[in-house]
Design an enzyme around this catalytic site. Structure first.
Site, PDB file in Angstrom:
ATOM      1  N   TYR A   7       0.849  -1.194   0.000  1.00 31.30           N
ATOM      2  CA  TYR A   7       0.000   0.000   0.000  1.00 31.30           C
ATOM      3  C   TYR A   7       0.890   1.251   0.000  1.00 31.30           C
ATOM      4  O   TYR A   7       0.612   2.235  -0.690  1.00 31.30           O
ATOM      5  CB  TYR A   7      -0.931  -0.011   1.219  1.00 31.30           C
ATOM      6  CG  TYR A   7      -1.604   1.312   1.498  1.00 31.30           C
ATOM      7  CD1 TYR A   7      -2.584   1.806   0.650  1.00 31.30           C
ATOM      8  CD2 TYR A   7      -1.239   2.078   2.609  1.00 31.30           C
ATOM      9  CE1 TYR A   7      -3.195   3.033   0.904  1.00 31.30           C
ATOM     10  CE2 TYR A   7      -1.844   3.296   2.868  1.00 31.30           C
ATOM     11  CZ  TYR A   7      -2.819   3.775   2.016  1.00 31.30           C
ATOM     12  OH  TYR A   7      -3.410   4.988   2.272  1.00 31.30           O
TER      13      TYR A   7
ATOM     14  N   SER B 261      -2.366  12.446   9.089  1.00 34.83           N
ATOM     15  CA  SER B 261      -3.345  12.280   8.018  1.00 34.83           C
ATOM     16  C   SER B 261      -4.772  12.230   8.569  1.00 34.83           C
ATOM     17  O   SER B 261      -5.006  11.715   9.663  1.00 34.83           O
ATOM     18  CB  SER B 261      -3.040  10.973   7.282  1.00 34.83           C
ATOM     19  OG  SER B 261      -4.111  10.595   6.445  1.00 34.83           O
TER      20      SER B 261
ATOM     21  N   GLN C  10      -3.381  17.109   8.276  1.00 32.48           N
ATOM     22  CA  GLN C  10      -3.732  17.027   6.848  1.00 32.48           C
ATOM     23  C   GLN C  10      -5.227  16.790   6.712  1.00 32.48           C
ATOM     24  O   GLN C  10      -5.763  15.845   7.280  1.00 32.48           O
ATOM     25  CB  GLN C  10      -2.948  15.896   6.170  1.00 32.48           C
ATOM     26  CG  GLN C  10      -3.325  15.663   4.705  1.00 32.48           C
ATOM     27  CD  GLN C  10      -4.453  14.655   4.536  1.00 32.48           C
ATOM     28  OE1 GLN C  10      -4.704  13.855   5.428  1.00 32.48           O
ATOM     29  NE2 GLN C  10      -5.146  14.704   3.407  1.00 32.48           N
TER      30      GLN C  10
ATOM     31  N   TYR D 132      -8.642  16.095   4.413  1.00 28.10           N
ATOM     32  CA  TYR D 132      -9.407  15.787   3.210  1.00 28.10           C
ATOM     33  C   TYR D 132     -10.738  16.505   3.339  1.00 28.10           C
ATOM     34  O   TYR D 132     -11.460  16.296   4.326  1.00 28.10           O
ATOM     35  CB  TYR D 132      -9.649  14.282   3.073  1.00 28.10           C
ATOM     36  CG  TYR D 132      -8.507  13.554   2.409  1.00 28.10           C
ATOM     37  CD1 TYR D 132      -8.070  13.934   1.136  1.00 28.10           C
ATOM     38  CD2 TYR D 132      -7.859  12.496   3.028  1.00 28.10           C
ATOM     39  CE1 TYR D 132      -7.026  13.274   0.507  1.00 28.10           C
ATOM     40  CE2 TYR D 132      -6.811  11.830   2.408  1.00 28.10           C
ATOM     41  CZ  TYR D 132      -6.403  12.227   1.150  1.00 28.10           C
ATOM     42  OH  TYR D 132      -5.368  11.578   0.537  1.00 28.10           O
TER      43      TYR D 132
ATOM     44  N   THR E   8      -5.163  18.633   1.232  1.00 26.19           N
ATOM     45  CA  THR E   8      -4.774  17.829   0.063  1.00 26.19           C
ATOM     46  C   THR E   8      -5.807  18.019  -1.041  1.00 26.19           C
ATOM     47  O   THR E   8      -7.000  17.797  -0.818  1.00 26.19           O
ATOM     48  CB  THR E   8      -4.674  16.340   0.452  1.00 26.19           C
ATOM     49  OG1 THR E   8      -3.689  16.207   1.473  1.00 26.19           O
ATOM     50  CG2 THR E   8      -4.275  15.481  -0.741  1.00 26.19           C
TER      51      THR E   8
ATOM     52  N   ARG F  87      -4.625   1.687  -7.900  1.00 23.82           N
ATOM     53  CA  ARG F  87      -3.350   1.030  -7.603  1.00 23.82           C
ATOM     54  C   ARG F  87      -3.564  -0.465  -7.724  1.00 23.82           C
ATOM     55  O   ARG F  87      -4.254  -1.068  -6.910  1.00 23.82           O
ATOM     56  CB  ARG F  87      -2.873   1.424  -6.210  1.00 23.82           C
ATOM     57  CG  ARG F  87      -2.687   2.945  -6.141  1.00 23.82           C
ATOM     58  CD  ARG F  87      -2.875   3.508  -4.774  1.00 23.82           C
ATOM     59  NE  ARG F  87      -3.091   4.946  -4.853  1.00 23.82           N
ATOM     60  CZ  ARG F  87      -3.479   5.675  -3.813  1.00 23.82           C
ATOM     61  NH1 ARG F  87      -3.685   5.118  -2.634  1.00 23.82           N
ATOM     62  NH2 ARG F  87      -3.666   6.977  -3.961  1.00 23.82           N
TER      63      ARG F  87
ATOM     64  N   LYS G 175      -1.638  21.041  -0.656  1.00 22.61           N
ATOM     65  CA  LYS G 175      -0.766  19.926  -1.049  1.00 22.61           C
ATOM     66  C   LYS G 175      -1.299  19.236  -2.297  1.00 22.61           C
ATOM     67  O   LYS G 175      -2.469  18.843  -2.330  1.00 22.61           O
ATOM     68  CB  LYS G 175      -0.669  18.912   0.100  1.00 22.61           C
ATOM     69  CG  LYS G 175       0.120  17.667  -0.238  1.00 22.61           C
ATOM     70  CD  LYS G 175       0.349  16.811   1.004  1.00 22.61           C
ATOM     71  CE  LYS G 175       1.003  15.493   0.663  1.00 22.61           C
ATOM     72  NZ  LYS G 175       0.078  14.559   0.000  1.00 22.61           N
TER      73      LYS G 175
ATOM     74  N   ARG H  88       0.986   8.236  -6.771  1.00 22.90           N
ATOM     75  CA  ARG H  88      -0.156   7.396  -6.390  1.00 22.90           C
ATOM     76  C   ARG H  88      -1.460   7.862  -7.025  1.00 22.90           C
ATOM     77  O   ARG H  88      -2.498   7.244  -6.827  1.00 22.90           O
ATOM     78  CB  ARG H  88      -0.322   7.402  -4.863  1.00 22.90           C
ATOM     79  CG  ARG H  88       0.905   6.928  -4.132  1.00 22.90           C
ATOM     80  CD  ARG H  88       0.862   7.282  -2.659  1.00 22.90           C
ATOM     81  NE  ARG H  88      -0.171   6.577  -1.918  1.00 22.90           N
ATOM     82  CZ  ARG H  88      -0.069   5.308  -1.519  1.00 22.90           C
ATOM     83  NH1 ARG H  88       1.017   4.622  -1.797  1.00 22.90           N
ATOM     84  NH2 ARG H  88      -1.033   4.751  -0.826  1.00 22.90           N
TER      85      ARG H  88
HETATM   86  C1  GLV Z   1      -4.084   8.370   0.121  1.00 22.31           C
HETATM   87  O1  GLV Z   1      -3.890   9.549   0.185  1.00 22.31           O
HETATM   88  C2  GLV Z   1      -3.197   7.451  -0.473  1.00 22.31           C
HETATM   89  O2  GLV Z   1      -2.290   7.889  -1.204  1.00 22.31           O
HETATM   90  O3  GLV Z   1      -3.355   6.248  -0.246  1.00 22.31           O
END
Ligand code: GLV
Length: 379
Positions: A27, A109, A130, A132, A158, A167, A254, A281
Site C-alpha cells: 500500500y 493524516s 492534513q 481531506y 490535500t 493502484r 498539497k 499514487r
Molecule cells: C491516500 O492519500 C493514499 O495515497 O493512499
C-alpha cells in the site's frame, strides 16, 4: 538484517517488507497504474548531479531552518500518510514522538489510525494536520475545530484526490473498499507474528479521526467505505475559501504540479504549497515532482513557502530539492519504512540517516547553512 546494521533507507525498506504483511507494505510502496510517475520521481532526482567544491571551511554545518514561521532542526518533515497505525501498532504516535524529538514537523493524516486527540495526548503537539475536504461539510468543520483544539499548527489541505488513482497492487492484495480478507493475506499475516501480536495488543485499529463521528459506522471496513464515498469530485477553490474562514492558522495546499494552480493557491490565501504528485499514487503519467518544482518556485515562491514531496529517500535528495528552490521537503515512504521496521526507533533512524547524509552532502558541496543551498550546487 538487524536495526544496528541499517545504513540507508533501503535497508529500512527491506526490514519493513519482512516485518509487515504484504498488503500494508505494498500500500505504501506502490503507485498508481503502471507506476511510471512513481519511478520518475526517483529517477529524475537521481539524475540531478551535485557539484563538488573543496577547500571551504565546512567545520560548522548548520541544518536548522524556519518553515511557516517555526524554527526546525532539519529542513524536512514527515508527510501525512494514511493508515500508518497499520504499519506498526499506534504508528502515528510513534512517528510523532520521533519527529518531536528530532525537532521536525509531523503531519497527521485525516486517514490515520490514531486520532488527532490521541496523538496530541500521547505524543504531544503542535503537529500539522492534513485535511481531506470530504463531502460531509459538518464532519469537515468539526475536524478543523478538533485540529485547532489539539493545538495543530498548520492545516495541510490535500487537493489532488478528487477521485482515487487505481493502484493495481492494492486491488490484488484486497486493500480495497471493502477490504478483502483473502487466504493469501491470512497466511501472509501468520508469517509475521511480531506484527500480529503488536496489533492484537493495541486498542487502536480503526480510522481514529472518523470513529465515533459517523453515525452507524464503527469499524475499519465500514468507516473506510464511508470515507471512499466522501471523496469529493466537485472539489474546487471555493472549498478552500470556505476552509480559510474556519481555520485561523497557516494553510498549506498539497498536491500542486502546475504554476497556474500555484497561483490559485496563493490567491486562496495559502501560506504554503506542497509540490506533489502524491508520490506517484494518483495521476500516472504525470512528470516527476522535481521536474515541476522550478516553475512553481518561479510563479509563487515569493508569496508562499514552497514545500516538496515525491521520491526523497536520502539527504542527497533533500539537497537537490532545496537547490531547486523548495523551502523544505516532506518524506513519506522513507519514514514509513522506518516505522514498519521498528516503530519510533525506526522512524528516528530514518530521520537520522537522512540528516547525516544531508550534512555530509553539504560539506562536500562546500555549503554550510540551509540558506546557502542554491542552484550553484547542481551541475
Ligand atoms: C491516500 O492519500 C493514499 O495515497 O493512499
Amino acid at each position: 538484517m538487524a536495526m544496528n546494521n541499517v545504513t540507508c533507507i533501503e535497508d529500512l525498506r527491506i526490514l519493513h517488507r519482512k516485518r509487515v504483511p504484504r498488503a500494508f507494505f505494498e500500500y505504501v510502496d506502490g503507485g498508481a497504474y503502471s507506476e511510471a510517475t512513481l519511478r520518475a520521481n526517483r529517477d529524475d532526482l537521481e539524475r540531478l548531479g551535485l557539484r563538488q567544491r573543496v577547500m571551504v571551511d565546512v567545520s560548522g554545518i548548520d541544518l536548522r531552518t524556519t518553515i511557516l514561521g517555526t524554527s526546525f532542526a532539519l529542513p524536512f518533515g514527515l508527510a501525512p500518510i494514511g493508515l500508518a497505525g497499520l504499519q506498526y501498532p499506534d504508528g502515528e504516535i510513534h512517528a510523532c514522538r520521533a519527529a518531536i524529538k528530532a525537532q521536525i514537523p509531523f503531519a497527521l493524516s485525516t486517514a490515520s489510525i490514531c486520532s488527532i486527540e490521541d496523538v496530541a495526548r500521547e505524543a504531544g503537539s503542535p503537529f500539522w494536520f492534513q485535511l481531506y475536504a470530504y463531502k460531509d461539510t459538518g464532519f469537515v468543520r468539526a475536524l478543523i475545530e478538533r485540529a485547532a483544539a489539539a493545538n495543530c499548527s498548520a492545516l495541510i489541505v490535500t487537493v489532488d484526490v478528487p477521485v482515487f488513482g487505481q493502484r493495481h497492487r492494492d486491488l490484488k492484495n484486497g486493500m480495497s473498499v471493502p477490504p478483502r480478507l483473502t487466504l493469501r493475506n491470512a497466511y501472509d499475516t501468520l508469517k509475521r507474528p511480531g506484527w500480529l501480536l503488536g496489533m492484537m495488543r493495541t486498542k487502536r485499529a480503526n480510522l481514529g479521526n472518523l470513529a465515533g463521528h459517523v453515525e452507524g459506522k464503527d469499524n475499519l471496513a465500514s468507516l473506510g467505505a464511508w470515507a471512499a464515498t466522501q471523496l469529493n469530485p466537485s472539489l474546487s477553490w471555493k472549498d478552500v475559501d470556505w476552509i480559510r474562514g474556519l481555520w485561523k492558522g497557516p494553510i498549506v495546499i498539497k498536491g500542486i504540479m502546475a504554476p497556474a494552480d500555484a497561483r490559485e493557491a496563493v490567491r486562496s490565501g495559502a501560506q504554503g504549497i506542497v509540490v506533489s504528485n502524491h508520490g506517484g499514487r494518483q495521476l500516472d503519467g504525470a512528470p516527476s515532482s522535481i521536474s515541476a518544482l522550478p516553475a512553481i518556485v518561479q510563479e509563487a515562491g515569493s508569496e508562499a513557502e514552497i514545500l516538496f514531496d515525491g521520491g526523497v529517500r536520502s539527504g542527497q535528495d533533500v539537497m537537490r530539492v532545496l537547490a531547486l528552490g523548495a523551502k523544505g521537503c516532506l518524506i513519506g515512504r522513507a519514514y514509513i519504512h522506518g516505522l514498519g521496521a521498528g516503530g519510533e526507533a525506526g522512524v528516528a533512524k530514518a530521520i537520522d540517516i537522512i540528516a547525516r547524509e544531508l550534512a555530509t552532502t553539504m560539506a562536500l558541496c562546500g555549503v554550510r547553512t540551509i540558506a546557502e543551498i542554491g542552484p550553484q550546487v547542481i551541475i
